[in-house]
Each structure stands twice: as structure tokens, then as C-alpha cells.
Design an enzyme around this catalytic site. Sequence first.
Site, PDB file in Angstrom:
ATOM      1  N   CYS A   1       2.094 -11.796 -10.246  1.00 14.34           N
ATOM      2  CA  CYS A   1       1.083 -10.837  -9.795  1.00 14.34           C
ATOM      3  C   CYS A   1       0.124 -10.441 -10.907  1.00 14.34           C
ATOM      4  O   CYS A   1      -0.818  -9.685 -10.682  1.00 14.34           O
ATOM      5  CB  CYS A   1       1.781  -9.630  -9.192  1.00 14.34           C
ATOM      6  SG  CYS A   1       2.965 -10.161  -7.934  1.00 14.34           S
TER       7      CYS A   1
ATOM      8  N   HIS B   1      -1.835  -0.990 -11.281  1.00 16.14           N
ATOM      9  CA  HIS B   1      -1.083  -2.009 -10.559  1.00 16.14           C
ATOM     10  C   HIS B   1      -0.559  -1.381  -9.268  1.00 16.14           C
ATOM     11  O   HIS B   1      -0.685  -1.966  -8.213  1.00 16.14           O
ATOM     12  CB  HIS B   1       0.045  -2.532 -11.435  1.00 16.14           C
ATOM     13  CG  HIS B   1       0.791  -3.676 -10.820  1.00 16.14           C
ATOM     14  ND1 HIS B   1       0.177  -4.822 -10.405  1.00 16.14           N
ATOM     15  CD2 HIS B   1       2.115  -3.837 -10.535  1.00 16.14           C
ATOM     16  CE1 HIS B   1       1.075  -5.648  -9.891  1.00 16.14           C
ATOM     17  NE2 HIS B   1       2.250  -5.077  -9.945  1.00 16.14           N
TER      18      HIS B   1
ATOM     19  N   GLU C   1       4.544   3.023 -14.371  1.00 15.17           N
ATOM     20  CA  GLU C   1       3.190   2.756 -14.857  1.00 15.17           C
ATOM     21  C   GLU C   1       2.489   4.064 -15.231  1.00 15.17           C
ATOM     22  O   GLU C   1       1.782   4.141 -16.245  1.00 15.17           O
ATOM     23  CB  GLU C   1       2.374   2.004 -13.795  1.00 15.17           C
ATOM     24  CG  GLU C   1       0.963   1.660 -14.255  1.00 15.17           C
ATOM     25  CD  GLU C   1       0.150   0.953 -13.178  1.00 15.17           C
ATOM     26  OE1 GLU C   1       0.589   0.905 -12.009  1.00 15.17           O
ATOM     27  OE2 GLU C   1      -0.945   0.443 -13.507  1.00 15.17           O
TER      28      GLU C   1
ATOM     29  N   LYS D   1      -4.568  -1.073  -3.936  1.00 18.80           N
ATOM     30  CA  LYS D   1      -3.573  -1.766  -3.098  1.00 18.80           C
ATOM     31  C   LYS D   1      -3.197  -0.920  -1.882  1.00 18.80           C
ATOM     32  O   LYS D   1      -2.662  -1.440  -0.907  1.00 18.80           O
ATOM     33  CB  LYS D   1      -2.320  -2.099  -3.906  1.00 18.80           C
ATOM     34  CG  LYS D   1      -2.526  -3.235  -4.909  1.00 18.80           C
ATOM     35  CD  LYS D   1      -1.214  -3.708  -5.502  1.00 18.80           C
ATOM     36  CE  LYS D   1      -1.410  -4.810  -6.533  1.00 18.80           C
ATOM     37  NZ  LYS D   1      -1.843  -4.308  -7.849  1.00 18.80           N
TER      38      LYS D   1
ATOM     39  N   HIS E   1      -1.008  -6.025  -1.458  1.00 17.90           N
ATOM     40  CA  HIS E   1      -0.804  -6.671  -2.755  1.00 17.90           C
ATOM     41  C   HIS E   1      -1.101  -8.170  -2.627  1.00 17.90           C
ATOM     42  O   HIS E   1      -0.338  -8.899  -2.002  1.00 17.90           O
ATOM     43  CB  HIS E   1       0.633  -6.422  -3.207  1.00 17.90           C
ATOM     44  CG  HIS E   1       0.914  -6.887  -4.600  1.00 17.90           C
ATOM     45  ND1 HIS E   1      -0.014  -7.538  -5.368  1.00 17.90           N
ATOM     46  CD2 HIS E   1       2.030  -6.769  -5.367  1.00 17.90           C
ATOM     47  CE1 HIS E   1       0.524  -7.817  -6.542  1.00 17.90           C
ATOM     48  NE2 HIS E   1       1.756  -7.363  -6.567  1.00 17.90           N
TER      49      HIS E   1
ATOM     50  N   PHE F   1       6.172 -10.341 -11.616  1.00 18.05           N
ATOM     51  CA  PHE F   1       7.581 -10.733 -11.723  1.00 18.05           C
ATOM     52  C   PHE F   1       7.713 -11.697 -12.896  1.00 18.05           C
ATOM     53  O   PHE F   1       6.908 -12.614 -13.061  1.00 18.05           O
ATOM     54  CB  PHE F   1       8.044 -11.449 -10.450  1.00 18.05           C
ATOM     55  CG  PHE F   1       8.307 -10.529  -9.282  1.00 18.05           C
ATOM     56  CD1 PHE F   1       8.384  -9.157  -9.437  1.00 18.05           C
ATOM     57  CD2 PHE F   1       8.497 -11.062  -8.012  1.00 18.05           C
ATOM     58  CE1 PHE F   1       8.641  -8.315  -8.345  1.00 18.05           C
ATOM     59  CE2 PHE F   1       8.755 -10.230  -6.920  1.00 18.05           C
ATOM     60  CZ  PHE F   1       8.823  -8.863  -7.087  1.00 18.05           C
TER      61      PHE F   1
END
Lengths: 79, 416
Positions: free
Chosen positions: B165, B305, B316, B337, B342, B403
Site C-alpha cells: 500500500c 494513511h 500514525e 480513504k 483504500h 504490508f
Amino acid sequence: MSEIAQKVKSIIVDKLGVEESEVTPDASFTNDLGADSLDTVELIMEFEKEFNISIPDDQAENITTVGQAIAYLEEHAQK
Amino acid sequence: MQLKRVVVTGMGALTPIGNNVPAYWQGLKNGVSGAALITKFDATKFRTKFACEVKNFNAEDFIDKKEVRRLDPFCQYALVATDEAMKDSGLDVEKIDLDKAGVIWGSGIGGLKSFQDEAMAFARGDGTPRISPFFITKMIIDLSAGHISMKYGFRGLNFSVVSACATGTNAIIDAFNYIRLGKANVIITGGSEMATTETGIGGFNAMKALSERNDSPETASRPYDKDRDGFVLGEGAGALILEELEHAKARGAKIYAELVGGGMTADAYHVSAPHPEGLGVIAVMKSAIEDAGIQPTDVDYINTHGTSTPIGDPQEIKAIQKVFGEHAYKLNISSTKSMTGHLLGAAGAIESIASILAIQHQTVPPTINHFTDDEEIDAKLNFTFNKAQERKVEVALSNTFGFGGHNCSVIFRKYE
């Protein structure tokens, strides 16, 4: 036109994205219908699937025009 | 050696809330959700039955019918977004040095649908391999960069980036660096993704990564809300034309913003969980700020994110507070998002575009779907909840994490 010829034409129209009027017996897949090496492999595979046969590589190499495809399949397709 | 300056001269977007950049901005500004029940396959038996799909899209409107069959959807999306960006840039391929025009394109997963369809067809058969001759070239990720180069004749550097991502941002930073070093004058960059398939939804479901709010898809992506329960899968593409400043000026190009800094780090911790102390995320924002030669206090907006997962969101935010200190309270923060879902490998690309549009319009797009504060998240911060906010935006920072522990931050500044 035979049923086999009709099926061959419609596969070519579908896979190569060409107009049916361009699919004449003398038309070459690569020179006239815009196919590349991967397209010709796919065409042969579609013929094998549609007519339930296996076309050996050395014979597939000789099928380069619409007419050759129809002739080969009319001879070998399972009736 | 003196590094060159890099500017954004074209943008293209194909997103769940708009199929081009103007429509995307309308959606962002108005707080539109792109989530709805899945149409691409029958999701009746899946834990999650919704996603943020691209809507009203027919590839044949953009790409030759014969070509469409040879392209996985992720690659079709790439070509459509790129086409908009190229037209927007006004670049004339007859007039530029094509040997110094490159493509760096990314996708998190690549041709997942092609892989799944081919494997399923084989499994249904009698064991005779009837694998399509287009299978490999549809599936592999780098063909996106390859097809883009073939379309425009760009013969310069050409490859794909994969960092889950973080991919989209990673690609943009790579392009930035190669232009800075003088290795290219122009690079088409960005990312695209189409994982709305049985294996995509099923795989993320198995990880418990997706929201399962099937009774209300449009409110499911709710970053920073107390009741968030996972991310909503999105799909689409974002394309940027990055160009060396003098090259852009010489042709009188429209300049959206300057790309001033990028950071790339790893958590070196776990395949999917964020580092508990946020070490990689703190380091990546610091690194981008240092690279840009600015101070944390110069930053006006952070596009986070913020995927709407229980663990990721607060981590975050804590990292932002460590990096920005008191200035964190003066920032606008938002997770777009909440609207787009996403987009995995395309997320960084469309979120960079959102950040650039925020600078262009001096308006911060919102974090929609906020209902209840979460005590784990400092409510004194400005998350731009539910409604866009007009404000001065000179500098915008965009974060993406993937990831594998990949972290990327990129910083855009108003061009003057």
C-alpha cells in the site's frame, strides 16, 4: 458457407477485433488482420477448444490464413 | 552536484468517487463516499459484501477493443489515468527527448483477476493446460509501465515499484529522485489497482483487515472514529507527470506544485501490524521533511494513511504528534480513504493528487463518517471531520504505509 467456416470467422472477428468483411479466405492473420505471435497462438487454442481437437505445432505453423484454417478444420474437426 | 527541481505538470485520476481529476476533486470536496455493494462478483457468502469500485467505466471507451482483452483491469486503469495526465500536461511527444522520458508505475498486487480467472479455468478442466498466451503479460505488474511506454514512445528508464500500500508514493519518490539526478526530464508515475475479486476480498477478509459493516457500506470507512472496524477496499488509478523544472518552464507548462521531499523507511517488525512505537513512521516523516529542507512548522496539511483500522489509525496519529509536537494542533489532518476506500498500490498516487489539489484550491478535503470520538486519539487535533475546510495550504505531506512494513512520505509545496 459451412458451419465450420462460420465458426472460424466469428472466432477471428472476436479475438482479433476485426470486421467480418475483412475475414476473407486469403486474409493472412499477421499481414492483413493485425495479429502478432501471441494472437496466432491464441487463435489456434480457440480452434482447438471450439472443435475439440489438438493441433500439433508443426501443423499449426502452416495455418496462417483464414482459408487455411477453415480447410484444416473442415478436414480434422470431429464431426 | 546540484540536484534539479521537480514539478508536477499533469494529473490523471480514475477513482471510486470520480473518473477524472475534476470529478475526483468534486467528490473529495463534497465528502462523497465511493462505497457500495460489490458488483464485480457475487459476494453473498463473503464476510464483506461491499467495496469502493470504479463506477460507470467501460474500458472500450478509452482503449481499442482488441487491446482491452490483453490487459488486466489494473493495467486498463493505468492507461486511462495516464491518458488524462498526459493530455493535461500538454506534453508533445514530437518535441521532447524520448530517451529522457521515463515511466515508473506501481501496483500492490497486479493482475490478480487474470491470475484468479486463469487458475480457476484450469481447475475446471481435465488437466489439459489451455493457458492463454496473454496470461503472463496480463498478470505481471511491470507490464503497466511497459504498456505506458509503448503508447507514448517513452524510451527512458522504465520499471515498476512494489511495496504493497506504499507503492504509489514509492513510485512517485523514485521518479522524483531520478529526475533530481538528471536521469530523466519527464517521468509518468503513479499506481493502479483492481483487487475487487473473490481472492482479493476473501484474502483481506481472512486477515480481518476489512470492515464488515455490510448494513451501511457508505459509512464503513471511518478513520479515527471509535467504531471503525477495518478498511474498505478501493480500486482505480492515479497518474502524475513529474518534470524537471527548467524543462517545464521552457515549454511553458502549467505547474500544479513542486515536489520537494520524499522519505522511505521500513518498520522491520511484522508483515501486517504497525511497529508499536511507530519507529518507521516517525522516521519516514522526519526523513521527508529533512529532504525537503523545511521545518515541521512549515507543513499545513497531512493526508494520512488512515485506513480506518483499529490499530493503524492511532499509531500514525501518535507518530505525527511526536514529529510535529505543538504544531500538530495547527495542522489540518485528513484521511481521504474515508471517501475513496483504500486503493492499495494506487492509494499513494490518488492521495498525492488530493494533496496537490488541496494546495491548488486552498481547501482541505474532509475525513468523512465521523460520529464518535475515540479516547485513544487526541480530539484536539483537527481531523477535518465531515466537511472540507478552506485554509492556507502551502505545504502538504502525504503518508502511505504497506504490508511488509514499508513507509513512504512525500511533500508537495505550492510552486512560486
